[in-house]
Scaffold this active site. Structure first.
Site, PDB file in Angstrom:
ATOM      1  N   GLU A 193       1.207  -1.714  -0.313  1.00  0.00           N
ATOM      2  CA  GLU A 193       0.250   0.208  -0.043  1.00  0.00           C
ATOM      3  C   GLU A 193       0.693   1.130   0.352  1.00  0.00           C
ATOM      4  O   GLU A 193       1.597   1.520   0.848  1.00  0.00           O
ATOM      5  CB  GLU A 193      -0.940   0.282   1.466  1.00  0.00           C
ATOM      6  CG  GLU A 193      -1.187   1.420   1.035  1.00  0.00           C
ATOM      7  CD  GLU A 193      -2.306   1.450   2.787  1.00  0.00           C
ATOM      8  OE1 GLU A 193      -2.657   2.744   2.848  1.00  0.00           O
ATOM      9  OE2 GLU A 193      -2.732   0.793   3.462  1.00  0.00           O
ATOM     10  N   ARG A 236       0.159  10.305   1.006  1.00  0.00           N
ATOM     11  CA  ARG A 236       0.538  11.612   1.714  1.00  0.00           C
ATOM     12  C   ARG A 236       2.425  11.922   1.468  1.00  0.00           C
ATOM     13  O   ARG A 236       2.917  13.283   1.863  1.00  0.00           O
ATOM     14  CB  ARG A 236       1.514  10.392   3.479  1.00  0.00           C
ATOM     15  CG  ARG A 236       0.306   9.949   3.724  1.00  0.00           C
ATOM     16  CD  ARG A 236       0.921   9.347   5.216  1.00  0.00           C
ATOM     17  NE  ARG A 236      -0.438   8.129   5.754  1.00  0.00           N
ATOM     18  CZ  ARG A 236      -0.173   7.293   6.263  1.00  0.00           C
ATOM     19  NH1 ARG A 236       1.125   7.644   7.491  1.00  0.00           N
ATOM     20  NH2 ARG A 236      -1.130   6.929   7.037  1.00  0.00           N
ATOM     21  N   LYS A 246     -11.480  -1.283   6.707  1.00  0.00           N
ATOM     22  CA  LYS A 246     -10.489  -0.716   7.155  1.00  0.00           C
ATOM     23  C   LYS A 246     -10.725  -0.197   8.426  1.00  0.00           C
ATOM     24  O   LYS A 246     -11.110   0.661   8.704  1.00  0.00           O
ATOM     25  CB  LYS A 246      -9.330  -0.066   6.665  1.00  0.00           C
ATOM     26  CG  LYS A 246      -7.502   0.092   7.898  1.00  0.00           C
ATOM     27  CD  LYS A 246      -7.107   0.785   6.816  1.00  0.00           C
ATOM     28  CE  LYS A 246      -6.390   2.163   7.055  1.00  0.00           C
ATOM     29  NZ  LYS A 246      -5.809   3.437   6.283  1.00  0.00           N
TER      30      LYS A 246
END
Length: 224
Positions: free
Chosen positions: A57, A61, A145
């Site tokens: 993943e 960011r 999640k």
């Protein structure tokens, strides 16, 4: 009256749920990766793969997120590469165009969930409450999640949510570590976990890829 029904993609929600299940079955741990330097992309991916993690993943960011996804899809086609920290439908579209194979979000909004339902890619939405699950549930989502997992109640929350949502499975992320991994994975409604503990920033900065491989292998060994 305006028709507000969400248009479903050719790749149905059931199919996308199956894709997430298969991804988690193979991955067990989704390493949450934030790239600080372009030069780290390939050696970091190779170090994780050498330790047994083939699904990554890549968060958006940093400024290198989308480029890292493109690089990995081109140079390491054997890996499953997804985009994380997707906050809105514009970021979702950018991740799709970069070649992401799956999408992970830190939270859920109605607009983002609808965009995910319309997308061809499987989306794993972040939630931290029963109400958020219900919003996603209404759109067909059954895989979520839990984030931030430990702060949101950890194993206790997952056990409690299993009652009203027996079809739902979770990927807890945030505060998951080698110390509590087995507690999470012992829950029948946990399909995999997300974590960063095998990617120490100091190791990445110094290029100590061997330590990352060793830490990854040790994490995978916890499942035996």
């Amino acid at each position: 009256m305006e028709n507000t029904q969400v248009k479903q993609p050719l790749n149905s929600m059931a199919s996308k749920i199956a894709q997430i299940d298969e991804l988690c079955k193979k991955a067990k741990i989704l390493p949450v990766i934030t790239i600080a330097r372009e030069q780290d992309v390939l050696p970091l991916a190779d170090a994780l793969a050498a330790g047994g993690l083939n699904a990554l993943e890549i968060t958006l960011r940093s400024e290198f997120g989308l480029k890292a996804i493109r690089m990995l899809r081109d140079a390491r086609p054997e890996l499953s590469v997804g985009a994380g920290t997707i906050l809105d439908r514009h970021m979702l579209k950018a991740a799709e165009e970069a070649g992401s194979q799956f999408i992970v979000t830190p939270g859920s909004t109605q607009d983002l969930l609808e965009a995910g339902a319309q997308s061809e890619l499987p989306l794993l939405p972040g939630i931290s409450s029963a109400s958020e699950i219900m919003i996603g549930y209404a759109l067909g989502y059954r895989r979520f999640k839990l984030f931030p997992a430990e702060i949101s109640g950890g194993v206790g929350a997952i056990k409690a949510l299993g009652g009203p949502f027996p079809e739902v499975r979770f990927c807890p992320t945030g505060g998951v570590s080698a110390a509590n991994l087995k507690n999470y994975m012992a829950q029948p409604n946990v399909m995999c976990v997300g974590g960063t503990w095998m990617i120490d920033n100091a190791w990445v900065k110094s290029g100590d890829w061997g330590r990352i491989t060793d830490a990854t292998a040790e994490a995978i060994a916890l499942f035996d």
